[in-house]
Design a protein around this motif. Structure first.
Motif, PDB file in Angstrom:
ATOM      1  N   ASP A  71       0.840  -1.212   0.000  1.00 36.85           N
ATOM      2  CA  ASP A  71       0.000   0.000   0.000  1.00 36.85           C
ATOM      3  C   ASP A  71       0.865   1.249   0.000  1.00 36.85           C
ATOM      4  OD1 ASP A  71      -1.671  -2.075   0.447  1.00 36.85           O
ATOM      5  OD2 ASP A  71      -2.751  -1.191   2.148  1.00 36.85           O
TER       6      ASP A  71
ATOM      7  N   GLU B 211       2.218   2.002  -3.434  1.00 41.58           N
ATOM      8  CA  GLU B 211       1.210   2.637  -4.303  1.00 41.58           C
ATOM      9  C   GLU B 211       1.023   4.100  -3.936  1.00 41.58           C
ATOM     10  OE1 GLU B 211      -2.417   0.315  -4.159  1.00 41.58           O
ATOM     11  OE2 GLU B 211      -1.285  -1.473  -4.759  1.00 41.58           O
TER      12      GLU B 211
ATOM     13  N   ARG C 286       1.571   7.423  -6.188  1.00 43.66           N
ATOM     14  CA  ARG C 286       0.502   8.411  -6.349  1.00 43.66           C
ATOM     15  C   ARG C 286       1.043   9.822  -6.096  1.00 43.66           C
ATOM     16  NH1 ARG C 286      -3.896  11.068  -3.231  1.00 43.66           N
ATOM     17  NH2 ARG C 286      -2.750  10.647  -1.312  1.00 43.66           N
TER      18      ARG C 286
END
Lengths: 381, 311
Positions: free
Chosen positions: B199, B202, B206
């Motif tokens: 997570d 990611e 982002r």
């Protein structure tokens, strides 16, 4: 015909007493180290967690102690039995070098009361180069003691034990060649993990091979050096003849070692680092210079007839190759962040104390036990 | 402490003489993109950090660490760097107008050199969480982990007669209580964000795509359990530190300035652990070579009579 016998003479000479004083001072610092910890006695820090004791006493010291190994390989593998008179004195220095190297580790490690964990299968990390070094050095110390035992038996015979030992001695002789091959190369493998913190002048994937070659070279050099010295002191002309022949092997090994190292640094594109004018670059040049002088001194067959040139060459090789191993552990190591290391007085004294134990022990044993190949003494009427 | 019988036999066989290059290793099996199943980590974002040092206080409390007085007149805890008393530190980089904070702590490498180095497995990578843990009851204090760590993280208690190694263990002693790394629990801005590494990766990607100057939602404390705050995005250097370095790390950093300015070393993508693994496999070949060598030596010495005199 020369054969091994005690050199005799007084043990308690003036240098011997000075040596004892050095050992006592070292003992005081050693006590301090165990009472207050490593910080107050040494110059080591979080940037340089290894100092003189590991880089010199263990890393260079055990390589200086490779005389027994180098001679055994020459005698048994290459079937050169004419060298066998040199083996016993070499094994003696190996024994001192290794046992005291092991002792230095004991002084150096922080949690010494747990050192046996290395030998417990559920703790041991078989992939660790240091595990391999610890295990092999410990085993090799035992092997050396057993290899030297016949000399002690000659003076204090234990009939049954001696014949039993002789029957299985070949096992220990074989181990005595395998173990140093493994841990001396592992002492090089150790520094592979230092990675980017070790200058490319010393970091290499070939570190294990280089360290093995260095151990061999130092082994021969120390035998040449010691034999030359003891022939001056104890008059052993027979050994001197053998040394001359021995010195014809060294240039080949040394030449290949120098070429391989330069090529390896070149392959990493790091040869320029040698000429930066900084400590690491300069130490590299000194190290290489000493090796080249040592090489040139005995490369010509004519020079090998001259005991002085052979002795100087051996000394240059000892310093140059010894410095190579030292540099790979300390000088070429840079943790960044402005960390510095310089040995503290206590650290230095403990190292000197250990060197003193080696020298005094060697002198006492060759004077009292049949180690050196000495010519017949004239019979007293 | 339980050990599998097979592992015991393997180790025992190795210990009987020396190193057996085992089939799977505690540290070497993970590929660059192959994380431990429940890999936990931290994403530290220098652009969100305000240098409040709440994480340092929380870390000291959670790990029962002493204060560190740097300088003669120091009244409160003011460490200058990581040490045996300080497992986590915020430092500031300034250059003219530019300034940036950085958080230094254990990176929890995917291929930890410290664990590869440790002769007694005192440093281990947890197979589930990937946290690199330290066991003082195994440690012999040889400090090889300090030599091996590319980030100089493990620290040693130099002034203690009974010293140990100190380093961040990602507060793994708090997980049972439903808690997580104290530094992330304490961080008010989301600069230190805890969570599963996947997570966090990611999230980092982002952020690198954000348009500087625009407002975005940023998770705070814990990427799954935490709240969120709005920040104006700043420009990022297009690099997630720890995504590639020496096989990758579970603690990752984002910054608006060069990572070298923040004191993070520039490192190659493959780990030195792998380099060494290749060397020792080549040298030892599952112990076959040493055993064969010993056999050969035994034969030769026996043939020559086993003594140093001419047979």
């Amino acid at each position: 015909m020369a054969e091994a016998r005690p050199a005799g003479g007084r043990v308690l000479t003036v240098p011997f007493v000075i040596g004892i004083a050095v050992i006592l001072i070292a003992g005081i610092y050693m006590a301090k180290r165990f009472i207050y910890g490593l910080g107050p006695v040494t110059g080591m820090n979080d940037g340089f967690p290894w100092g003189l004791w590991i880089a010199y006493d263990v890393n260079v010291g055990t390589a200086f102690a490779c005389g027994g190994y180098a001679m055994a390989v020459l005698i048994y593998i290459f079937n050169r039995f004419e060298y066998s008179p040199l083996l016993k004195p070499a094994i003696l220095t190996s024994m001192f070098g290794y046992i005291l190297g092991g002792f230095s580790v004991f002084i150096d490690i922080g949690r010494y009361w747990q050192m046996h964990n290395v030998f417990l299968p559920w703790h041991a990390n078989v992939h660790s180069a240091l595990f391999e070094v610890a295990l092999c050095i410990a085993t090799y110390c035992l092997v050396l003691l057993i290899e030297f035992a016949p000399v002690v038996f000659k003076r204090y015979p234990i009939k049954d034990l001696e014949t039993k030992l002789n029957r299985i001695l070949f096992v220990f002789v074989a181990l005595g060649m395998l173990l140093p091959t493994m841990h001396q190369s592992s002492l090089g493998s150790l520094m592979v993990l230092a990675g980017a913190k070790l200058s490319p002048l010393w970091w290499s994937k070939l570190l294990p091979l280089f360290f093995l070659m260095a151990a061999m070279l130092l082994g021969y050099a120390i035998v040449i050096f010691e034999t030359s010295l003891s022939s001056l002191r104890f008059n052993t002309p027979h050994e001197l003849k053998i040394v001359r022949r021995l010195s014809s092997i060294v240039p080949w090994v040394l030449g290949v070692f120098i070429l391989m190292r330069i090529q390896d640094i070149n392959a990493q594109g790091a040869l320029g680092l040698a000429f930066q004018g900084d400590l690491a670059g300069n130490m590299f040049l000194i190290e290489m210079g000493l090796m080249l002088v040592g090489l040139l001194l005995i490369a010509l067959p004519g020079n090998r007839q001259d005991p002085t040139k052979v002795l100087w060459s051996a000394l240059c090789i000892l310093l140059g190759v010894g410095l190579y191993r030292f540099n790979a552990y300390i000088i070429g190591y840079d943790p960044g962040n402005g960390w510095h290391y310089f040995p503290a007085v206590g650290e230095l004294m403990i190292t000197l104390g250990i060197i003193a134990v080696e020298i005094l022990g060697y002198l006492w044993i060759v004077k009292r036990f049949p180690v050196l190949a000495l010519p017949e003494r004239p019979q007293r009427a | 402490m339980s050990i599998k019988r097979r592992d015991f036999l393997k180790t025992a066989a190795g210990s009987s003489l020396l190193l057996a290059a085992g089939t799977s290793t505690a540290w070497g099996a993970s590929a660059q993109d192959e994380l431990p199943p429940k890999a936990l980590g931290i994403l530290y974002d220098s652009n969100l950090c305000i240098g409040c040092q709440a994480c340092m206080t929380a870390c000291k409390r959670a790990n029962d660490m002493p204060a560190e007085h740097s300088g003669p007149n120091s009244i409160w805890d003011n460490p200058l760097d990581l040490s045996a008393k300080t497992l986590n530190i915020i430092k500031m980089y300034t250059s003219g107008e530019e300034q940036a904070f950085v958080k230094r702590q254990c990176m929890h490498c995917l291929e930890p050199a410290c664990a590869a180095a440790c002769p007694v497995s005192a440093l281990r990578k947890d197979p589930e969480t990937g946290v690199v843990t330290y066991d003082k009851d195994a440690c012999i204090g040889c400090r090889y982990c300090q030599i091996a760590c590319p980030y100089n993280v493990p620290k040693f208690e130099w002034d203690d007669p009974f010293p140990q190694i100190q380093k961040c263990q990602l507060c793994d002693h708090l997980y049972d209580q439903g808690r997580y790394a104290a530094c992330c629990e304490a961080c008010p801005t989301g600069a230190s964000l805890f969570g599963p590494v996947k997570d966090l990766q990611e999230e980092a990607q982002r952020r690198l795509l954000m348009e500087p100057g625009r407002y975005y939602e940023f998770p705070v404390n814990h990427i799954q359990k935490g709240s969120a705050v709005r920040h104006r995005a700043k420009a990022y250097v297009d690099h997630i530190y720890g995504a590639q370095e020496l096989g990758g790390t579970q603690v990752m950093l984002l910054a608006g300035t060069d990572f070298q300015n923040l004191g993070l070393p520039e490192l190659k993508a493959t780990s030195y652990v792998r380099d060494l693994e290749g060397i020792s496999k080549g040298l030892y070949k599952y112990m076959l070579y040493p055993v064969a060598a010993l056999g050969g030596l035994l034969y030769v010495v026996k043939k020559r009579g086993g003594h140093d005199e001419r047979p």
